[in-house]
Scaffold this motif. Structure first.
Motif, PDB file in Angstrom:
ATOM      1  N   ASN A  77      -2.969  -3.057 -16.950  1.00 39.90           N
ATOM      2  CA  ASN A  77      -3.192  -2.413 -15.663  1.00 39.90           C
ATOM      3  C   ASN A  77      -2.490  -1.049 -15.607  1.00 39.90           C
ATOM      4  OD1 ASN A  77      -3.847  -2.492 -12.608  1.00 39.90           O
ATOM      5  ND2 ASN A  77      -1.632  -2.237 -12.620  1.00 39.90           N
ATOM      6  N   ARG A  81      -4.368   2.360 -14.834  1.00 43.90           N
ATOM      7  CA  ARG A  81      -3.988   3.188 -13.687  1.00 43.90           C
ATOM      8  C   ARG A  81      -3.566   4.578 -14.130  1.00 43.90           C
ATOM      9  NH1 ARG A  81      -6.142   1.243  -9.072  1.00 43.90           N
ATOM     10  NH2 ARG A  81      -6.129  -1.027  -9.211  1.00 43.90           N
ATOM     11  N   GLN A 155      -4.216   5.460   9.152  1.00 45.30           N
ATOM     12  CA  GLN A 155      -4.458   5.093   7.767  1.00 45.30           C
ATOM     13  C   GLN A 155      -3.212   4.466   7.148  1.00 45.30           C
ATOM     14  OE1 GLN A 155      -7.608   5.495   6.527  1.00 45.30           O
ATOM     15  NE2 GLN A 155      -8.106   6.277   8.573  1.00 45.30           N
ATOM     16  N   SER A 160      -1.621   1.101   1.480  1.00 44.64           N
ATOM     17  CA  SER A 160      -2.991   0.653   1.275  1.00 44.64           C
ATOM     18  C   SER A 160      -3.303   0.600  -0.213  1.00 44.64           C
ATOM     19  CB  SER A 160      -3.965   1.605   1.973  1.00 44.64           C
ATOM     20  OG  SER A 160      -5.300   1.338   1.596  1.00 44.64           O
ATOM     21  N   THR A 161      -3.974  -0.461  -0.641  1.00 43.48           N
ATOM     22  CA  THR A 161      -4.316  -0.599  -2.054  1.00 43.48           C
ATOM     23  C   THR A 161      -5.360   0.425  -2.498  1.00 43.48           C
ATOM     24  OG1 THR A 161      -5.965  -2.285  -1.470  1.00 43.48           O
ATOM     25  CG2 THR A 161      -3.752  -3.044  -2.107  1.00 43.48           C
ATOM     26  N   THR A 162      -6.130   0.960  -1.566  1.00 48.12           N
ATOM     27  CA  THR A 162      -7.156   1.954  -1.914  1.00 48.12           C
ATOM     28  C   THR A 162      -6.694   3.388  -1.700  1.00 48.12           C
ATOM     29  OG1 THR A 162      -8.107   1.794   0.314  1.00 48.12           O
ATOM     30  CG2 THR A 162      -9.022   0.346  -1.384  1.00 48.12           C
ATOM     31  N   GLN A 163      -5.627   3.587  -0.926  1.00 46.59           N
ATOM     32  CA  GLN A 163      -5.181   4.946  -0.615  1.00 46.59           C
ATOM     33  C   GLN A 163      -3.845   5.305  -1.262  1.00 46.59           C
ATOM     34  OE1 GLN A 163      -5.056   5.275   3.653  1.00 46.59           O
ATOM     35  NE2 GLN A 163      -7.251   4.924   3.894  1.00 46.59           N
ATOM     36  N   PRO A 166      -4.439   7.779  -4.442  1.00 47.29           N
ATOM     37  CA  PRO A 166      -4.769   9.130  -3.973  1.00 47.29           C
ATOM     38  C   PRO A 166      -3.605   9.815  -3.254  1.00 47.29           C
ATOM     39  CG  PRO A 166      -6.579   7.638  -3.514  1.00 47.29           C
ATOM     40  CD  PRO A 166      -5.450   6.793  -4.002  1.00 47.29           C
ATOM     41  N   SER A 167      -2.788   9.055  -2.545  1.00 47.26           N
ATOM     42  CA  SER A 167      -1.628   9.650  -1.877  1.00 47.26           C
ATOM     43  C   SER A 167      -0.621  10.177  -2.903  1.00 47.26           C
ATOM     44  CB  SER A 167      -0.957   8.621  -0.969  1.00 47.26           C
ATOM     45  OG  SER A 167      -1.840   8.177   0.045  1.00 47.26           O
ATOM     46  N   GLN A 249       0.476  -4.013  -4.829  1.00 45.70           N
ATOM     47  CA  GLN A 249      -0.271  -4.837  -5.786  1.00 45.70           C
ATOM     48  C   GLN A 249      -0.519  -4.091  -7.102  1.00 45.70           C
ATOM     49  OE1 GLN A 249      -3.800  -6.568  -4.026  1.00 45.70           O
ATOM     50  NE2 GLN A 249      -2.758  -7.008  -2.089  1.00 45.70           N
ATOM     51  N   THR A 251      -1.110  -1.089  -7.773  1.00 42.21           N
ATOM     52  CA  THR A 251      -2.158  -0.063  -7.803  1.00 42.21           C
ATOM     53  C   THR A 251      -1.619   1.313  -8.176  1.00 42.21           C
ATOM     54  OG1 THR A 251      -1.875   0.212  -5.401  1.00 42.21           O
ATOM     55  CG2 THR A 251      -3.651  -1.238  -6.149  1.00 42.21           C
ATOM     56  N   THR A 252      -0.316   1.526  -8.094  1.00 39.25           N
ATOM     57  CA  THR A 252       0.274   2.794  -8.519  1.00 39.25           C
ATOM     58  C   THR A 252       1.276   2.581  -9.659  1.00 39.25           C
ATOM     59  OG1 THR A 252       2.050   2.647  -6.863  1.00 39.25           O
ATOM     60  CG2 THR A 252       0.024   3.784  -6.215  1.00 39.25           C
TER      61      THR A 252
END
Length: 299
Positions: A77, A81, A155, A160-163, A166-167, A249, A251-252
């Motif tokens: 992962n 990522r 937001q 957020s797992t989706t943002q 991008p942040s 989770q 994601t980053t």
């Protein structure tokens, strides 16, 4: 009878050294070479050797750590990522830096002030920038307050797992774009105005001048920015550690954050060394491909 000639003084080691340019150069570069060996080469060799060492009493070398890493979903992962992060952030930063550099290269009102605004984030330490953005992107932070004031939903950003990723890209680019703009702007300043005048006489449009004059003359600065930006974004660590710690989770969880966690959180120094070797190998491979592609286009 003529008096005997005075004996010639033997040259001292200082005089002999001052007359030997090679020796002087080696003496000046000695501290640099020593730092390169002890701070770069020796740690790299130690990491490779440690990652290949076997755990059994007989010693020897083993690839068990590398097999374990590539079968570890967390490391997989992290690689994914990091690749996703690099594919997005590198073109974004370079294109935005190039656009700003082209704009600042023109005669615009308050040009010096705009250059100051673009370069201001560069002088702020990355950790401080991450803290500032951390406050701004909080659920109860000023950005969400502004969104609520204009009637837009709040937001999650870093939660957020989706943002979250991008942040992180925005935070890193806030510093990186201004930094790379300085190099591209310096390259634009070196392009002779006579080339643009000749293109104008031939009836070239603004886009044609940019494509056939600016880009070819800017190839070397662009190559440097491309390679340096790629390497620096592979090594992003402070914003991730400060803002998300690899979450939410994972994601980053970029590869530098994964190496830090393995080495200092879970005390898996051998796994951290192996992950570092893999990171260096991936960076060298990507940079080599970039050099080949830019060279072929230049020819």
């Amino acid at each position: 009878m003529a008096p005997p000639a005075p004996a010639r003084a033997r040259p001292t080691w200082r005089s002999r050294l001052s007359n030997n340019e090679t020796a002087v150069g080696l003496l000046m570069l000695g501290p640099v070479f020593a730092a390169l060996v002890f701070l770069r080469l020796w740690p790299a060799i130690a990491a490779i050797t440690h990652s290949l060492s076997a755990d059994d009493a007989g010693g020897g070398f083993s690839l068990a750590v590398y097999r374990s890493l590539f079968s570890d979903p967390t490391f997989q992962n992290a690689l994914y990522r990091t690749a996703l992060f690099s594919v997005i952030v590198n073109p974004f930063q370079i294109l935005l830096a190039l656009a700003i550099a082209v704009l600042l290269n023109r005669r615009i009102a308050l040009g010096g002030l705009w250059r100051t605004f673009v370069l201001l984030p560069v002088v702020i330490p990355q950790s401080v920038s991450a803290l500032i953005w951390g406050v701004a992107l909080r659920p109860d932070g000023p950005i969400n307050a502004l969104l609520a004031a204009i009637g837009l939903p709040q937001q999650g950003f870093l939660t957020s797992t989706t943002q979250a990723l991008p942040s992180i890209i925005v935070v890193v680019s806030w510093v990186g774009v201004g930094y790379w703009t300085t190099f591209l702007l310096a390259g634009l300043k070196d392009i002779s105005p006579s080339l643009y005048e000749a293109a104008s006489l031939d009836g070239a449009s603004a886009w044609q001048k940019f494509r056939y004059v600016t880009l070819p003359m800017l190839r070397r600065p662009l190559l440097f920015v491309l390679v340096a930006d790629t390497v620096s974004n592979f090594l992003v660590f402070a914003p991730v550690q400060i803002l998300t710690n690899g979450g939410p989770q994972d994601t980053t969880n970029l590869i530098m954050a994964d190496i830090f966690s393995r080495t200092f959180v879970y005390s898996d120094d051998k796994g951290g060394a192996a992950a570092t070797v893999i990171l260096v190998a991936v960076v060298m491979l990507v940079v080599t491909i970039q050099f080949r592609l830019m060279k072929e286009r230049g020819e």
